[in-house]
Design an enzyme around this catalytic site. Structure first.
Site, PDB file in Angstrom:
ATOM      1  N   LYS A 180      -4.671 -15.117  14.089  1.00  0.00           N
ATOM      2  CA  LYS A 180      -4.362 -13.774  14.608  1.00  0.00           C
ATOM      3  C   LYS A 180      -4.870 -12.701  13.662  1.00  0.00           C
ATOM      4  CE  LYS A 180       0.105 -15.444  16.069  1.00  0.00           C
ATOM      5  NZ  LYS A 180       1.315 -15.673  15.318  1.00  0.00           N
ATOM      6  N   LYS A 183      -2.940 -16.903   1.719  1.00  0.00           N
ATOM      7  CA  LYS A 183      -2.485 -15.573   2.122  1.00  0.00           C
ATOM      8  C   LYS A 183      -2.388 -14.623   0.938  1.00  0.00           C
ATOM      9  CE  LYS A 183      -0.259 -16.501   6.495  1.00  0.00           C
ATOM     10  NZ  LYS A 183       0.921 -16.396   7.348  1.00  0.00           N
ATOM     11  N   LYS A 205      -9.929 -21.582  10.225  1.00  0.00           N
ATOM     12  CA  LYS A 205      -9.119 -21.760  11.436  1.00  0.00           C
ATOM     13  C   LYS A 205      -9.046 -20.468  12.239  1.00  0.00           C
ATOM     14  CE  LYS A 205      -4.468 -20.624  10.181  1.00  0.00           C
ATOM     15  NZ  LYS A 205      -3.087 -20.781  10.043  1.00  0.00           N
TER      16      LYS A 205
HETATM   17  P1  TYM Z   1       2.358 -19.463  13.085  1.00  0.00           P
HETATM   18  O1  TYM Z   1       3.146 -18.356  13.708  1.00  0.00           O
HETATM   19  O2  TYM Z   1       1.265 -19.116  12.143  1.00  0.00           O
HETATM   20  O3  TYM Z   1       1.727 -20.366  14.220  1.00  0.00           O
HETATM   21  C1  TYM Z   1       2.499 -20.903  15.285  1.00  0.00           C
HETATM   22  C2  TYM Z   1       2.023 -22.307  15.613  1.00  0.00           C
HETATM   23  O4  TYM Z   1       0.623 -22.269  15.973  1.00  0.00           O
HETATM   24  C3  TYM Z   1      -0.087 -23.242  15.203  1.00  0.00           C
HETATM   25  N1  TYM Z   1      -1.441 -22.738  14.958  1.00  0.00           N
HETATM   26  C4  TYM Z   1      -2.558 -23.421  15.229  1.00  0.00           C
HETATM   27  N2  TYM Z   1      -2.753 -24.635  15.765  1.00  0.00           N
HETATM   28  C5  TYM Z   1      -4.038 -25.039  15.933  1.00  0.00           C
HETATM   29  N3  TYM Z   1      -5.118 -24.286  15.593  1.00  0.00           N
HETATM   30  C6  TYM Z   1      -4.968 -23.058  15.053  1.00  0.00           C
HETATM   31  N4  TYM Z   1      -6.034 -22.319  14.739  1.00  0.00           N
HETATM   32  C7  TYM Z   1      -3.635 -22.566  14.847  1.00  0.00           C
HETATM   33  N5  TYM Z   1      -3.117 -21.409  14.356  1.00  0.00           N
HETATM   34  C8  TYM Z   1      -1.782 -21.527  14.419  1.00  0.00           C
HETATM   35  C9  TYM Z   1       0.703 -23.365  13.910  1.00  0.00           C
HETATM   36  O5  TYM Z   1       0.441 -24.603  13.288  1.00  0.00           O
HETATM   37  C10 TYM Z   1       2.124 -23.247  14.412  1.00  0.00           C
HETATM   38  O6  TYM Z   1       2.596 -24.506  14.858  1.00  0.00           O
HETATM   39  N6  TYM Z   1       5.435 -21.160   9.542  1.00  0.00           N
HETATM   40  C11 TYM Z   1       5.131 -21.195  10.954  1.00  0.00           C
HETATM   41  C12 TYM Z   1       6.269 -20.729  11.845  1.00  0.00           C
HETATM   42  C13 TYM Z   1       7.583 -21.399  11.592  1.00  0.00           C
HETATM   43  C14 TYM Z   1       7.940 -22.722  11.957  1.00  0.00           C
HETATM   44  C15 TYM Z   1       9.290 -22.872  11.540  1.00  0.00           C
HETATM   45  C16 TYM Z   1       7.246 -23.758  12.578  1.00  0.00           C
HETATM   46  C17 TYM Z   1       8.655 -20.832  10.992  1.00  0.00           C
HETATM   47  N7  TYM Z   1       9.693 -21.715  10.972  1.00  0.00           N
HETATM   48  C18 TYM Z   1       9.953 -24.085  11.732  1.00  0.00           C
HETATM   49  C19 TYM Z   1       7.933 -24.957  12.781  1.00  0.00           C
HETATM   50  C20 TYM Z   1       9.277 -25.113  12.345  1.00  0.00           C
HETATM   51  C21 TYM Z   1       3.946 -20.279  11.220  1.00  0.00           C
HETATM   52  O7  TYM Z   1       3.682 -19.384  10.488  1.00  0.00           O
HETATM   53  O8  TYM Z   1       3.356 -20.516  12.414  1.00  0.00           O
END
Ligand code: TYM
Length: 334
Positions: free
Chosen positions: A199, A111, A196
């Site tokens: 968004k 990022k 991957k």
């Molecule tokens: P975030 O908001 O980027 O994504 C949310 C969830 O979606 C999954 N994900 C994917 N899985 C498969 N293929 C993809 N292309 C893909 N893109 C996103 C992510 O792995 C995630 O599970 N840091 C985290 C949010 C967070 C969190 C937490 C998660 C904050 N605190 C505590 C678990 C526990 C994040 O940015 O996810």
């Protein structure tokens, strides 16, 4: 009964990656676990944002989660910023985590890119807040997509160092386990099988949003990058063919099967046929979610009420845990 925690950033409508990699598993885990799910609005300001857009997207994300089957009778669902325990423990964890550990986070490197000098300090310390999100509840299972594995491992490093530094008796924080399930734990871009689905990809054609209508789903799948060979009959034949592997994984996840089963039906057939079947399946699975999301968004007060109630429940669990963690650090909790 194990305690499950996960979060999602309200940085836009969830993609098919968010849905298949994580959110879909969240509702499945509601049977037999105590589930806590969070719209992590505090994480969503690490990259620069417009306040009005963030507020709208936060509520939209709540509606999306409810529409995918998160049931507020069975799970706790809330906005992160409504529960101060997260940032309180997050600060403690910023002081437990080592600079070197955070420097090795691949998501930060991706990022920040070449712009390290100018990204927010919050983007760098973000994984400490994520560890706090989980451990403020002493949750032990964290359903995420594959890209979050490293952050969950870091959570364990932080828990262990905290336990070592501040606990003479029993460890205070438990170790956590990433729950990475199914054939679509890493959904790839439709334009480039090595990236991957995200968004934030500049190309809208690279991702499917759970609100996409039938025409855009069909168009995006029709245009999805593939190779000239027909589909193989066995999963081994997908090696070295990342785009084909991705499209097969999506079909398998949506039908709750695996790649081998999908290839039994489609092996030997060309992508023309396969893409048509995949687009139809996506429309059938995502259409009802988008409709339910729109229905919920017509009544924002009800959504916010559900999440306010969730915040009260979340605070009741996390407040005493974080107060005890602060006491162990040496803060006078008089
Ligand atoms: P975030 O908001 O980027 O994504 C949310 C969830 O979606 C999954 N994900 C994917 N899985 C498969 N293929 C993809 N292309 C893909 N893109 C996103 C992510 O792995 C995630 O599970 N840091 C985290 C949010 C967070 C969190 C937490 C998660 C904050 N605190 C505590 C678990 C526990 C994040 O940015 O996810």
């Amino acid at each position: 009964m194990q305690r499950v925690f996960s979060g999602i950033q309200p940085t836009g409508v969830p993609t098919l990656g968010n849905y298949l990699g994580a959110v879909r598993n969240w509702s499945k885990l509601q049977d037999g676990n105590e589930c806590i799910y969070c719209v992590v609005d505090q994480h969503a300001i690490t990259m620069g944002h417009d306040p009005k857009v963030l507020a709208r997207r936060t509520r939209e994300m709540a509606a999306a989660l409810l529409a995918t089957g998160i049931d507020p009778q069975r799970s706790i669902l809330f906005y992160q910023s409504a529960v101060p325990a997260h940032v309180r423990l997050g600060w403690v964890f910023e002081c437990v985590a080592r600079f070197g550990w955070l420097s090795r986070m691949t998501q930060f490197k991706d990022k920040a890119g070449k712009n390290r000098e100018n990204v927010s300090a919050g983007l760098f310390t973000y994984p400490a807040l994520m560890a706090a999100d989980i451990l403020a509840y002493k949750a032990t299972r964290v359903p995420v997509g594959d890209d979050q594995r490293q952050h969950v491992e870091l959570t364990n490093d932080i828990a262990q160092k905290f336990n070592h530094d501040f606990c003479d008796d029993e460890p205070f924080f438990p170790l956590v386990e990433p729950v990475i399930l199914g054939p679509a734990a890493r959904v790839m871009s439709l334009r480039d099988g090595s990236k991957k689905m995200s968004k934030s990809d500049p190309s809208e054609q690279a991702r499917i949003l759970i609100t996409d209508d039938a025409d855009s789903i069909s168009l995006k799948i029709r245009r999805a990058k593939t190779d000239p060979e027909p589909l193989p009959s066995e999963p081994d034949g997908l090696e070295g063919r990342p785009e084909a592997k991705n499209l097969v994984g999506i079909y398998a996840a949506l039908t709750d099967t695996d790649s081998a089963t999908v290839l039994q039906t489609f092996g030997g057939r060309g992508f023309g046929d396969y893409k048509k079947a995949l687009a139809d399946l996506l429309v059938a699975k995502l259409g009802p979610i988008a409709a339910e999301m729109q229905r919920l968004l017509a009544d924002p007060a009800t959504i916010d009420g559900i999440l306010r109630h969730g915040a009260t429940q979340a605070a009741a669990i996390s407040e005493p845990i974080v107060t005890e963690a602060e006491r162990r650090v040496g803060f006078l909790k008089a």
